[in-house]
Design an enzyme around this catalytic site. Structure first.
Site, PDB file in Angstrom:
ATOM      1  NE  ARG A 115      -3.882  -2.142   1.881  1.00 40.68           N
ATOM      2  CZ  ARG A 115      -4.019  -3.285   2.886  1.00 40.68           C
ATOM      3  NH1 ARG A 115      -3.203  -3.092   3.806  1.00 40.68           N
ATOM      4  NH2 ARG A 115      -4.771  -4.049   2.704  1.00 40.68           N
ATOM      5  CE  LYS A 127      -1.294  13.341 -15.393  1.00 39.49           C
ATOM      6  NZ  LYS A 127      -1.525  13.509 -16.733  1.00 39.49           N
ATOM      7  CD  GLU A 181       6.177  14.857 -23.594  1.00 43.52           C
ATOM      8  OE1 GLU A 181       5.304  16.012 -23.325  1.00 43.52           O
ATOM      9  OE2 GLU A 181       5.482  13.744 -23.461  1.00 43.52           O
ATOM     10  CE  LYS A 216       4.734  16.846 -15.296  1.00 41.62           C
ATOM     11  NZ  LYS A 216       4.733  15.711 -15.757  1.00 41.62           N
ATOM     12  CD  GLU A 270      -4.650  15.520 -16.454  1.00 44.17           C
ATOM     13  OE1 GLU A 270      -3.394  15.220 -16.346  1.00 44.17           O
ATOM     14  OE2 GLU A 270      -5.345  15.301 -17.500  1.00 44.17           O
ATOM     15  NE  ARG A 294      -0.192  16.347 -13.769  1.00 48.28           N
ATOM     16  CZ  ARG A 294       0.641  15.687 -13.055  1.00 48.28           C
ATOM     17  NH1 ARG A 294       0.470  15.703 -11.445  1.00 48.28           N
ATOM     18  NH2 ARG A 294       1.724  14.794 -13.468  1.00 48.28           N
ATOM     19  CG  ASN A 297      -2.131  14.955 -20.864  1.00 48.75           C
ATOM     20  OD1 ASN A 297      -1.085  14.380 -20.984  1.00 48.75           O
ATOM     21  ND2 ASN A 297      -3.090  15.009 -19.876  1.00 48.75           N
ATOM     22  CG  HIS A 355       0.485  14.073 -24.510  1.00 46.52           C
ATOM     23  ND1 HIS A 355       1.204  15.324 -24.868  1.00 46.52           N
ATOM     24  CD2 HIS A 355       1.212  13.252 -23.582  1.00 46.52           C
ATOM     25  CE1 HIS A 355       2.243  15.467 -24.168  1.00 46.52           C
ATOM     26  NE2 HIS A 355       2.457  14.088 -23.423  1.00 46.52           N
ATOM     27  CG  HIS A 408      -1.993   9.074 -25.494  1.00 51.04           C
ATOM     28  ND1 HIS A 408      -2.592   9.614 -24.116  1.00 51.04           N
ATOM     29  CD2 HIS A 408      -0.739   9.227 -25.130  1.00 51.04           C
ATOM     30  CE1 HIS A 408      -1.552  10.032 -23.397  1.00 51.04           C
ATOM     31  NE2 HIS A 408      -0.487   9.898 -23.832  1.00 51.04           N
ATOM     32  CG  HIS A 460       5.324   9.297 -25.102  1.00 56.21           C
ATOM     33  ND1 HIS A 460       3.842   9.290 -24.882  1.00 56.21           N
ATOM     34  CD2 HIS A 460       5.502  10.469 -24.264  1.00 56.21           C
ATOM     35  CE1 HIS A 460       3.291  10.317 -24.444  1.00 56.21           C
ATOM     36  NE2 HIS A 460       4.164  11.112 -23.952  1.00 56.21           N
TER      37      HIS A 460
HETATM   38  P1  NAD Z   1      11.739   5.067 -22.329  1.00 56.45           P
HETATM   39  O1  NAD Z   1      11.791   4.893 -20.857  1.00 56.45           O
HETATM   40  O2  NAD Z   1      11.502   3.842 -23.056  1.00 56.45           O
HETATM   41  O3  NAD Z   1      13.343   5.280 -22.913  1.00 56.45           O
HETATM   42  C1  NAD Z   1      13.828   5.398 -24.062  1.00 56.45           C
HETATM   43  C2  NAD Z   1      14.893   4.273 -24.520  1.00 56.45           C
HETATM   44  O4  NAD Z   1      16.074   4.882 -23.999  1.00 56.45           O
HETATM   45  C3  NAD Z   1      14.828   3.017 -23.864  1.00 56.45           C
HETATM   46  O5  NAD Z   1      15.260   2.035 -24.837  1.00 56.45           O
HETATM   47  C4  NAD Z   1      15.624   3.130 -22.500  1.00 56.45           C
HETATM   48  O6  NAD Z   1      16.283   2.007 -22.085  1.00 56.45           O
HETATM   49  C5  NAD Z   1      16.798   4.019 -23.325  1.00 56.45           C
HETATM   50  N1  NAD Z   1      17.772   4.756 -22.165  1.00 56.45           N
HETATM   51  C6  NAD Z   1      16.835   5.408 -21.244  1.00 56.45           C
HETATM   52  N2  NAD Z   1      18.086   6.353 -20.619  1.00 56.45           N
HETATM   53  C7  NAD Z   1      19.209   6.147 -21.543  1.00 56.45           C
HETATM   54  C8  NAD Z   1      20.566   6.363 -21.443  1.00 56.45           C
HETATM   55  N3  NAD Z   1      20.888   7.560 -20.584  1.00 56.45           N
HETATM   56  N4  NAD Z   1      21.410   6.122 -22.601  1.00 56.45           N
HETATM   57  C9  NAD Z   1      21.164   5.153 -23.457  1.00 56.45           C
HETATM   58  N5  NAD Z   1      19.799   4.706 -23.633  1.00 56.45           N
HETATM   59  C10 NAD Z   1      18.927   5.179 -22.439  1.00 56.45           C
HETATM   60  O7  NAD Z   1      11.202   6.395 -23.045  1.00 56.45           O
HETATM   61  P2  NAD Z   1      11.148   7.749 -22.413  1.00 56.45           P
HETATM   62  O8  NAD Z   1      10.822   8.597 -23.507  1.00 56.45           O
HETATM   63  O9  NAD Z   1      11.921   8.289 -21.536  1.00 56.45           O
HETATM   64  O10 NAD Z   1       9.541   7.736 -21.616  1.00 56.45           O
HETATM   65  C11 NAD Z   1       8.636   7.729 -22.635  1.00 56.45           C
HETATM   66  C12 NAD Z   1       7.518   6.991 -21.256  1.00 56.45           C
HETATM   67  O11 NAD Z   1       6.937   7.801 -20.385  1.00 56.45           O
HETATM   68  C13 NAD Z   1       6.006   6.643 -21.959  1.00 56.45           C
HETATM   69  O12 NAD Z   1       5.631   5.415 -21.322  1.00 56.45           O
HETATM   70  C14 NAD Z   1       5.232   7.733 -21.468  1.00 56.45           C
HETATM   71  O13 NAD Z   1       3.867   7.245 -21.232  1.00 56.45           O
HETATM   72  C15 NAD Z   1       5.578   8.223 -20.018  1.00 56.45           C
HETATM   73  N6  NAD Z   1       5.418   9.539 -19.794  1.00 56.45           N
HETATM   74  C16 NAD Z   1       4.911   9.809 -18.638  1.00 56.45           C
HETATM   75  C17 NAD Z   1       4.685  10.826 -17.986  1.00 56.45           C
HETATM   76  C18 NAD Z   1       4.171  11.063 -16.627  1.00 56.45           C
HETATM   77  O14 NAD Z   1       3.818  12.206 -16.385  1.00 56.45           O
HETATM   78  N7  NAD Z   1       4.243  10.048 -15.466  1.00 56.45           N
HETATM   79  C19 NAD Z   1       5.021  12.025 -18.802  1.00 56.45           C
HETATM   80  C20 NAD Z   1       5.547  11.767 -20.282  1.00 56.45           C
HETATM   81  C21 NAD Z   1       5.606  10.497 -20.717  1.00 56.45           C
HETATM   82  N1  GLY Z   2       2.732  14.555 -18.856  1.00 52.43           N
HETATM   83  C1  GLY Z   2       1.635  15.120 -18.354  1.00 52.43           C
HETATM   84  C2  GLY Z   2       1.411  15.303 -16.724  1.00 52.43           C
HETATM   85  O1  GLY Z   2       2.336  15.182 -16.040  1.00 52.43           O
HETATM   86  O2  GLY Z   2       0.309  15.645 -16.510  1.00 52.43           O
END
Ligand code: NAD
Ligand code: GLY
Length: 378
Positions: free
Chosen positions: A134, A156, A198, A240, A250, A254, A258, A261, A265, A278
């Site tokens: 939890r 998030k 982003e 942010k 949100e 907030r 997006n 997005h 998406h 993404h």
């Molecule tokens: P990712 O986590 O898939 O990383 C991209 C690639 O880079 C992967 O292959 C990873 O292993 C590699 N990598 C990571 N760090 C590295 C480094 N320093 N050197 C070499 N390779 C490296 O993708 P991302 O773009 O970081 O994140 C996308 C995800 O984030 C999506 O799932 C999206 O939905 C999510 N997201 C979440 C929020 C939120 O607010 N929580 C906001 C935006 C995006």
């Molecule tokens: N990436 C959108 C949010 O954090 O709200």
């Protein structure tokens, strides 16, 4: 392909610390170089008998050892869980690997989790931390540009469902975020561009001076100039943190984060997770959202063209994917109706209501269809 940066690699340097103000859930976002291998970065983290690093098969060989050594100064036992890499693994089965490891190692409810990787690792580790016993504390150590400027901040957490992106998750804040800019040296070119999507979004929704700055520094950012990247991460995180500080869960404001997005998406889910990154989907999605804003009379064509040019200069696609050769618009609309912002099947778009200002509103299907037809490659 990887590139080198102009960052000094030898010692930890904390360039900026941006606070996020959420009352008792407030935390700092540290931005600097050499931070993830420095014991001092984790001195103020919650104490526990065990620390567990969650990472993936790509990031582990690059950075897990440094982090392990830094954490060993503060925790008697440091474990590492290594997940398969990729958006396609952001699912229940992979999440369960984290729980298997935590239970297998007898981790108690004080165990601290450390998310080492991009947004996929960060979102999954956060969700695991929110639900294991939890709730256990966790720290974000984002290693992609996208995760440094967006996903690691704001709490998030989620996994995907085949029918919709990030559909299963929780709001759960980390104890701190440690953005080590040095880790961007090993990031593939395509991932750097995805992160720039982003970064760019913060301009049209909140800060046109930042958009001006991005136009002036886009080449430096793509060449990984250390000072330019530090400034881009800092300004993005400031915006942010401010937005999340106003509306953590949100209920309104907030949603502007997006921008791009809703269309994006649909591309990600429609193409199958992992085909488009993404950030790439967000790049094309921002162009589509700007086009829709123009058709609604909210911005002029010059604004749309300016934004489209910047997205292209970031190395991102400016045209959407074809999801269905028969009726592409219907395929987009079907995916967008399961977007989390949708209300009773009514799609809510983040639109630009004049440069530097965003609104969330619905739009007539006919106009949305026009935009999809206009903006997608055939
Ligand atoms: P990712 O986590 O898939 O990383 C991209 C690639 O880079 C992967 O292959 C990873 O292993 C590699 N990598 C990571 N760090 C590295 C480094 N320093 N050197 C070499 N390779 C490296 O993708 P991302 O773009 O970081 O994140 C996308 C995800 O984030 C999506 O799932 C999206 O939905 C999510 N997201 C979440 C929020 C939120 O607010 N929580 C906001 C935006 C995006
Ligand atoms: N990436 C959108 C949010 O954090 O709200």
């Amino acid at each position: 392909m990887t590139a080198t940066t102009t960052f000094p690699q030898a010692s930890a340097q904390n360039l900026h610390s941006v606070p996020i103000d959420l009352g008792e859930r407030s935390y700092p976002i540290h931005i600097g170089t050499g931070l993830l291998g420095a014991a001092s970065s984790f001195a103020a983290c919650p104490k526990a008998a065990q620390a567990v690093i969650v990472t993936n098969t790509t990031v582990a060989p690059l950075y897990a050892q440094q982090l392990q050594a830094a954490l060993a100064t503060h925790y008697p036992q440091v474990r590492t869980v290594t997940l398969p890499d990729g958006e396609a693994y952001k699912d229940w089965q992979t999440l369960n690997l984290i729980f298997d490891a935590l239970l297998g190692h007898g981790c108690d409810r004080k165990t601290a989790l450390f998310a080492l990787g991009g947004g996929v690792v960060g979102d999954m580790t956060g969700f695991a931390a929110a639900s294991y016993m939890r709730g256990v504390p966790f720290v974000q150590i984002p290693t992609t540009l996208l995760s440094q400027v967006d996903s690691s901040v704001g709490g998030k957490t989620a996994i995907n469902h085949p029918l919709g992106k990030n559909m299963i998750g929780a709001f759960y804040q980390p104890q701190r975020v440690v953005c080590d800019l040095s880790s961007l040296a090993t990031l593939p070119e395509r991932e750097l561009s995805a992160g720039l999507a982003e970064v760019i979004k913060y301009g049209p929704i909140a800060d046109m001076a930042f958009l001006d700055w991005l136009e002036q520094h886009m080449d430096a950012l793509r060449q990984r100039d250390g000072a330019a990247l530090a400034q881009a991460v800092k300004r993005s995180v400031e915006i942010k943190a401010w937005v999340v500080g106003q509306d953590e869960k949100e209920s309104g404001l907030r949603a502007i984060l997006n921008f791009g997005h809703t269309f994006g998406h649909a591309i990600e889910a429609g193409m199958g997770y992992g085909h488009w990154l993404h950030g790439e989907a967000v790049g094309a999605g921002m162009v589509m959202a700007a086009e829709l804003s123009q058709r609604l009379g909210l911005v002029d064509g010059a604004f749309v063209q300016r934004l489209t040019q910047l997205i292209a200069r970031a190395g991102l696609p400016t045209r959407g994917a074809v999801l269905d050769a028969q009726d592409n618009a219907a395929a987009y609309l079907a995916h967008m109706r399961v977007d989390k912002k949708a209300e009773a099947g009514d799609i809510r778009f983040v639109l630009i209501d004049g440069p530097g200002q965003a609104i969330v509103r619905s739009a007539p299907d006919a106009l949305v269809r026009e935009v999809i037809d206009h903006c997608c490659c055939s």
